[in-house]
Write an enzyme that holds these catalytic residues in place. Structure first.
Site, PDB file in Angstrom:
ATOM      1  N   ASP A  27      32.257  27.775  46.129  1.00 12.31           N
ATOM      2  CA  ASP A  27      31.492  28.694  47.043  1.00 12.31           C
ATOM      3  C   ASP A  27      30.503  29.387  46.550  1.00 12.31           C
ATOM      4  O   ASP A  27      29.319  29.831  47.205  1.00 12.31           O
ATOM      5  CB  ASP A  27      32.562  29.284  47.855  1.00 12.31           C
ATOM      6  N   HIS A  28      30.683  29.905  45.334  1.00 12.50           N
ATOM      7  CA  HIS A  28      29.621  30.807  44.971  1.00 12.50           C
ATOM      8  C   HIS A  28      28.295  30.309  44.209  1.00 12.50           C
ATOM      9  O   HIS A  28      27.157  31.078  44.189  1.00 12.50           O
ATOM     10  CB  HIS A  28      30.114  31.698  43.686  1.00 12.50           C
ATOM     11  N   ASP A  50      39.127  36.631  41.786  1.00 10.55           N
ATOM     12  CA  ASP A  50      37.767  37.217  42.611  1.00 10.55           C
ATOM     13  C   ASP A  50      38.517  38.663  43.104  1.00 10.55           C
ATOM     14  O   ASP A  50      39.730  38.617  43.638  1.00 10.55           O
ATOM     15  CB  ASP A  50      37.547  36.166  43.807  1.00 10.55           C
ATOM     16  N   ARG A  73      29.920  44.378  49.940  1.00  8.43           N
ATOM     17  CA  ARG A  73      29.384  45.049  48.734  1.00  8.43           C
ATOM     18  C   ARG A  73      27.799  45.416  48.908  1.00  8.43           C
ATOM     19  O   ARG A  73      27.163  44.306  49.459  1.00  8.43           O
ATOM     20  CB  ARG A  73      29.392  44.241  47.320  1.00  8.43           C
ATOM     21  N   SER A  88      33.202  43.551  40.614  1.00  6.45           N
ATOM     22  CA  SER A  88      34.015  42.174  40.529  1.00  6.45           C
ATOM     23  C   SER A  88      35.127  42.013  39.607  1.00  6.45           C
ATOM     24  O   SER A  88      35.160  42.575  38.504  1.00  6.45           O
ATOM     25  CB  SER A  88      32.764  41.095  40.213  1.00  6.45           C
ATOM     26  N   ARG A 129      34.935  39.426  37.750  1.00  7.11           N
ATOM     27  CA  ARG A 129      34.242  38.624  36.468  1.00  7.11           C
ATOM     28  C   ARG A 129      34.595  38.945  35.187  1.00  7.11           C
ATOM     29  O   ARG A 129      34.160  40.175  34.681  1.00  7.11           O
ATOM     30  CB  ARG A 129      32.741  38.305  36.683  1.00  7.11           C
TER      31      ARG A 129
HETATM   32  C1  MIC Z   1      31.637  39.413  43.949  1.00 10.78           C
HETATM   33  O1  MIC Z   1      31.881  39.424  45.272  1.00 10.78           O
HETATM   34  O2  MIC Z   1      31.188  40.152  43.307  1.00 10.78           O
HETATM   35  C2  MIC Z   1      32.064  38.004  43.514  1.00 10.78           C
HETATM   36  C3  MIC Z   1      31.017  37.306  43.141  1.00 10.78           C
HETATM   37  O3  MIC Z   1      32.848  37.369  44.478  1.00 10.78           O
HETATM   38  C4  MIC Z   1      33.187  38.365  42.487  1.00 10.78           C
HETATM   39  C5  MIC Z   1      33.322  37.212  41.370  1.00 10.78           C
HETATM   40  C6  MIC Z   1      32.415  36.885  40.369  1.00 10.78           C
HETATM   41  O4  MIC Z   1      31.708  37.861  39.872  1.00 10.78           O
HETATM   42  O5  MIC Z   1      32.398  35.727  40.451  1.00 10.78           O
HETATM   43  C7  MIC Z   1      34.345  39.251  42.513  1.00 10.78           C
HETATM   44  O6  MIC Z   1      34.244  40.080  43.655  1.00 10.78           O
HETATM   45  O7  MIC Z   1      35.252  39.190  41.914  1.00 10.78           O
HETATM   46 FE1  SF4 Z   2      31.826  35.573  47.911  1.00 11.48          FE
HETATM   47 FE2  SF4 Z   2      32.540  37.640  46.986  1.00 11.48          FE
HETATM   48 FE3  SF4 Z   2      30.660  37.655  48.829  1.00 11.48          FE
HETATM   49 FE4  SF4 Z   2      32.967  37.316  49.513  1.00 11.48          FE
HETATM   50  S1  SF4 Z   2      32.355  39.074  48.448  1.00 11.48           S
HETATM   51  S2  SF4 Z   2      31.176  36.105  50.161  1.00 11.48           S
HETATM   52  S3  SF4 Z   2      33.750  36.088  47.508  1.00 11.48           S
HETATM   53  S4  SF4 Z   2      30.428  36.785  46.807  1.00 11.48           S
END
Ligand code: MIC
Ligand code: SF4
Length: 760
Positions: free
Chosen positions: A102-103, A167, A449, A646, A648
Site C-alpha cells: 500500500d505504501h 505500522d 498526520r 511512525s 519504521r
Molecule cells: C506512517 O503513517 O507514517 C507510515 C508510513 O504508515 C508508518 C510506517 C512506515 O514508516 O513505513 C507508520 O505509521 O508506522
Molecule cells: Fe498509509 Fe500510514 Fe497514511 Fe495510513 S497513516 S494511509 S498506513 S501512510
C-alpha cells in the site's frame, strides 16, 4: 464460546481458531492473582500472557511477555522485517501473518494509471515480497488491494484478539475491540519466530463518552479533541480505553478512526468495548459467526465494574464541536467555531489549495457516503469543487462498493479525482504540481498526520486534519475560513445556500462488493514452499541482504562526537523521511543517506553539520559515516518524544549502520525506543530534563556505566568541549532496559542474539 470459529474468512480451514477459552482462563487466573476488577484492555492484554501464573504485572513498570494472535506488515516496513526473518533461518512463520502492498504507490493522475505505474516501478520489491511471503507461509495482499488497516478491519480484526503490526496505525483494529499495536519489524520477527512479544505493562486511560454525536460532528472529532487534550506524548505507555453510553452512537468504522489516530498521541493502542455496532459490521463483512461468538463472550469484552484507570477523561458528545487540527502537528486542536479567527491571527494561508479525503483513517462506506451527501447538495446548486479534491478509498472493497452504489460518481462529478487504494499523499507519495516547493499554501486532509513536509515534501505547506465531512465541504468553498455550520455559499444561480447536516449510510444495504481479487494465499505444503527461491539481485539499489551488526566491544564508549543536537520536534519523518525515500526501504545502505536530514541542529540548518574531526561542513549522513569510518562511535542529543510518529525501524537501523552508539533525549516515543534497543543502540534519557540545555553541540562525550548496565542503573555522560578538550559537565542519564534487553545490546542486536540462540 468454545465453538471452533475461524479468526478470518480468508484463512478458513487452516485451523486458526479464535481462542476465547484460553482468554477466559487467563483472565480468571490473573483476576484471582490481582484480586481486583480489570479494565477491558487489561482483560485482553493479560488474556494473551505467555505465563499468566508467573508474570509480574505492574502497570507502567513491569515488562509483559505476550502471545499475539496475528502479525501484519505493510510493504514499506515488511521488506526489512522479512530480511530479518530470513536471517533467522526458520522454515515458516509461527503465527498467521500477512503483508500488504500500500505504501509504494504514488499518486499522480488517478487510481488506475497510478497503480499500473507503481507495479512497474516497484516490480523488484513486489516480486521479492510475493516470493518471500509464499516461501514462509505468509498471506500476500497485492498492490491495489488497499491500505493495510482497512484490509485488517475487513478481514482479520476480531473482538478480544491481539495483533501486532509493523505500522503505527495498527490500533485501527481497536474499532472491532481488538488490542492491536504498532511495532518495529524486529518485534514482528520475534512473534513470527515464536518468541513472545515484550511490552511494558500499559497504563490505562479511560475516556467516558456521554451523549450522542449529531450534525457536523463526526467520530474523527472525538480523537481530534482527545489529541488536543493529551498532546502528542500524552498517551505514551498507555492504552486509551473508550466507554460510556456515547459509544452506542458510533459505527464500528467510526470507532476504528478514533483508535487509528490514537497513534498521534503516542498511545500503545486504543480499544472499544464490544457492542452491536461491531456485530453489524462483522455481519456485513461476512463474519456473522464471529459476531455470535463475541456476543456470547461479551462480559469479557467489557470492563469490570469498579475497574481503575490511571487517568480519566470525559467527553460530552452532545456538545462536541467539529475540530480542525494543525498545521504541522496533529495535537494543535481548534474547534470549528474558532478556526477562522485562528487562521487570520496566525496568518495561515486562507486559500485552500487541496482537500484530500480517504486514507486508512477515514475511508469507510459511511465516510464516503457522508462526503457524497455534501457533494450532492453542492451539485444541486450547480457547484463544483474550488480546491483540488482527491479521494483515496481504503480498500478495493470500498472502491468497488462506492462505485456500484454511486457515491464515487457523485464525488467525481463534483470534480474529485479518485486515487489508487493506497497510502498515496498521506505518506508523501504525491507528485504534486499545483504549487512550487517553498510556496506557502494550505491543504486539508481526513488523514491522521500532518508533520512538516509529510504530504508533499514542501515545508511551507500548512496541512490540517479534520473529518471527511469538513474536508469535503471546504473543497467547495476553497477557503479555510469557511464554516459550513454557519456560513453560506453562492450557488450557480447566484442564490445563497447553506449545507444541510451531512448524512451517511453506515453499511451498504446490498452488502459489500469485493471488487477485484487481490489476495494470494501461500502454498499449502511446506514442501512446495521450500522450493520457492527468494530473489534479490546483488546489484539492486532497492534490496540488500542484511549483514549482522558487530557485537558490543565490552568497553564504555569514549570520545564520541555529538553528531547532532536536535532541537524541537524530531519525528521519525525527520530521522528517516518518507516520500521518495520509501523506495529504499529494503536497502539499508541506500536509505541511510536520509539519516536525520530533517532534524534541526541547534544553531544551524537541517542537513548541514560541522564535522568535529575535520572542521569541514557536510550533510548529516556524510559526517556520520566519516566518524564511523574513523572509528568514532557518535551520539545524538534529542528533545522530548524523540522518534514520535511512525513504527519504521529504519529510524533506528540507519543511525546504527552509520556508527551511532547512543541516542540521548529528554524522552522517547515507545516504538522508536524499542526499535533502538533491538538494533543495538543505547536509548538514554536525561535524569534531569534541564540537562539537555547544558550540552553544547560541539562536544565529545564519554559514557560511563555502560559496562555495568543493569535494570535501573545510571550512566554518566561526561561532556568535553570539542575545541579545548576540557570537561564541562557530568550529566546523569537513565534508561529503561530490562535484563533481557541488555543482552540485545551486548550481542549487537536482538537479531544477533536470536541467531546465536538458534545456532546453540
Ligand atoms: C506512517 O503513517 O507514517 C507510515 C508510513 O504508515 C508508518 C510506517 C512506515 O514508516 O513505513 C507508520 O505509521 O508506522
Ligand atoms: Fe498509509 Fe500510514 Fe497514511 Fe495510513 S497513516 S494511509 S498506513 S501512510
Amino acid at each position: 464460546y468454545d465453538q471452533k470459529v475461524d479468526m478470518s474468512q480468508v484463512e478458513k480451514g487452516k485451523g486458526y481458531y479464535i481462542k476465547y477459552n484460553k482468554l477466559a482462563e487467563n483472565i480468571d487466573i490473573v483476576r484471582k492473582r490481582l484480586n481486583r476488577p480489570l479494565t477491558l484492555s487489561e482483560k485482553i492484554v493479560y488474556g494473551h500472557l505467555d505465563d499468566p501464573h508467573g508474570q509480574d504485572i505492574n502497570r507502567g513498570v513491569s515488562y509483559l511477555k505476550l502471545r499475539p494472535d496475528r502479525v501484519a506488515c505493510q510493504d514499506a516496513t515488511a521488506q526489512m522485517a522479512l530480511l530479518q526473518f530470513m536471517s533467522a533461518g526458520l522454515p515458516e512463520v509461527a503465527v498467521p501473518t500477512t503483508v500488504h502492498c500500500d505504501h509504494l504507490i504514488e499518486a499522480q493522475v488517478g487510481g488506475v494509471k497510478d497503480l499500473a505505474r507503481a507495479k512497474e516501478i516497484n516490480k523488484e520489491v513486489y516480486d521479492f515480497l510475493a516470493t518471500c511471503t509464499a516461501k514462509y507461509g505468509i498471506g500476500f495482499w497485492k498492490p491495489g488491494s488497499g491500505i493495510i488497516h482497512q484490509i485488517l478491519l475487513e478481514n482479520y480484526a476480531f473482538p478480544g484478539g491481539m495483533m501486532i503490526g509493523t505500522d503505527s496505525h495498527t490500533p485501527n483494529a481497536g474499532g472491532l475491540g481488538m488490542i492491536a499495536c504498532g511495532v518495529g519489524g524486529a518485534d514482528a520477527v520475534d512473534v513470527m519466530a515464536d518468541i513472545p512479544w515484550e511490552l511494558k505493562c500499559p497504563k490505562v486511560v479511560g475516556v467516558e463518552l456521554k451523549g450522542k454525536l449529531s450534525g457536523w460532528t463526526a467520530p474523527k472529532d472525538i480523537i481530534l479533541k482527545v489529541a488536543g487534550e493529551l498532546t502528542v506524548k500524552g498517551g505514551t505507555g498507555a492504552i486509551i480505553e473508550y466507554k460510556g453510553p456515547g459509544v452506542e452512537s458510533l459505527s464500528a468504522t467510526g470507532m476504528g478512526t478514533i483508535c487509528n489516530m490514537g497513534a498521534e498521541i503516542g498511545a500503545t493502542t486504543s480499544v472499544f468495548p464490544y457492542n452491536d455496532r461491531m456485530g453489524a459490521y462483522l455481519e456485513a463483512t461476512k463474519r456473522g459467526d464471529i459476531a455470535k461468538l463475541a456476543k456470547g463472550f461479551q462480559k469479557n469484552l467489557l470492563p469490570d465494574q469498579g475497574a481503575e484507570y490511571d487517568r480519566h477523561i470525559e467527553i460530552d458528545l452532545n456538545n462536541l464541536e467539529p475540530y480542525i487540527n494543525g498545521p504541522f502537528t496533529p495535537d494543535l486542536a481548534t474547534p470549528l467555531s474558532k478556526f477562522a479567527e485562528e487562521v487570520k491571527k496566525n496568518n495561515w494561508p486562507d486559500e485552500l489549495k487541496v482537500s484530500l479525503i480517504g486514507s486508512c483513517t477515514n475511508s469507510s462506506y459511511e465516510d464516503m457516503s457522508r462526503s457524497a451527501s455534501i457533494a450532492e447538495e453542492a451539485l444541486k446548486h450547480g457547484l463544483k469543487v474550488k480546491a483540488k479534491f482527491t479521494i483515496t478509498p481504503g480498500s478495493e472493497q470500498i472502491r468497488a462498493t462506492i462505485e456500484r452504489d454511486g457515491q464515487m460518481q457523485t464525488l467525481s462529478e463534483a470534480g474529485g479525482v479518485v486515487l489508487a487504494n493506497a497510502c498515496g499523499p498521506c505518506i508523501g507519495q504525491w507528485d504534486r504540481t499545483d504549487v512550487k516547493k517553498g510556496e506557502k499554501n494550505s491543504i486539508i486532509t481526513s488523514y491522521n498526520r500532518n508533520f512538516t513536509g509529510r504530504n508533499d515534501a514542501n515545508p511551507a505547506t500548512h496541512a490540517f486534519v479534520a473529518s471527511p465531512d469538513l474536508v469535503t465541504a471546504m473543497a467547495f468553498a476553497g477557503s479555510l475560513t469557511f464554516n459550513p455550520v454557519t456560513d453560506s455559499l453562492k450557488g450557480a444561480d447566484g442564490k445563497e445556500f447553506k449545507f444541510s447536516d451531512p448524512s451517511g449510510i453506515e453499511l451498504p444495504s446490498r452488502g459489500y462488493d469485493p471488487g477485484e481479487s487481490t489476495f494470494a494465499a501461500p502454498p499449502e505444503s511446506l514442501k512446495e514452499r521450500e522450493d520457492i527461491a527468494v530473489a534479490i539481485s546483488p546489484d539492486s539499489d532497492r534490496l540488500q541482504f542484511l549483514a549482522p551488526f558487530k557485537a558490543w566491544n565490552k568497553e564504555d564508549p569514549k570520545g564520541c562526537p555529538v553528531l547532532i543536537k536536535a532541537v524541537g520536534k524530531c519525528t521519525t519523518d525527520h530521522i528517516s523521511a518518507g516520500g521518495p525515500w520509501l523506495k529504499y526501504r529494503g536497502h539499508l545502505q541506500n536509505i541511510s543517506n536520509n539519516c536525520l536530514i530533517g532534524a534541526v541542529p541547534e544553531g544551524g540548518k537541517p542537513n548541514e553539520l560541522t564535522n568535529l574531526m575535520t572542521g569541514e561542513t557536510g550533510t548529516v549522513p556524510q559526517v556520520a559515516a566519516h566518524y564511523r569510518d574513523n572509528g568514532k562511535p557518535w551520539v545524538v542529543i534529542g528533545d522530548h518524544n524523540y522518534g514520535e510518529g511512525s513504527s519504521r525501524e529504519h529510524a533506528a537501523l540507519e543511525p546504527r549502520y552509520l556508527g551511532g552508539t547512543a541516542i540521548i533525549t529528554r524522552s522517547f516515543a515507545r516504538i522508536h525506543e524499542t526499535n533502538c534497543k533491538k538494533q543495538g543502540l543505547l536509548p538514554l534519557t536525561f535524569k534531569d530534563e534541564a540537562d539537555y540545555d547544558k550540552v553544547k553541540p560541539a562536544t565529545y562525550v564519554d559514557l560511563e556505566g555502560v559496562k555495568e548496565l543493569a535494570p535501573g542503573s545510571e550512566v554518566t555522560m561526561v561532556c568535553k568541549d570539542a575545541k579545548s578538550g576540557e570537561e564541562y559537565a557530568r550529566i546523569p542519564l537513565v534508561h529503561s532496559f530490562n535484563a533481557g534487553q541488555i543482552e540485545w545490546h551486548r550481542a549487537g542486536s536482538a537479531l544477533n542474539l536470536m541467531a546465536a540462540k538458534a545456532k546453540a
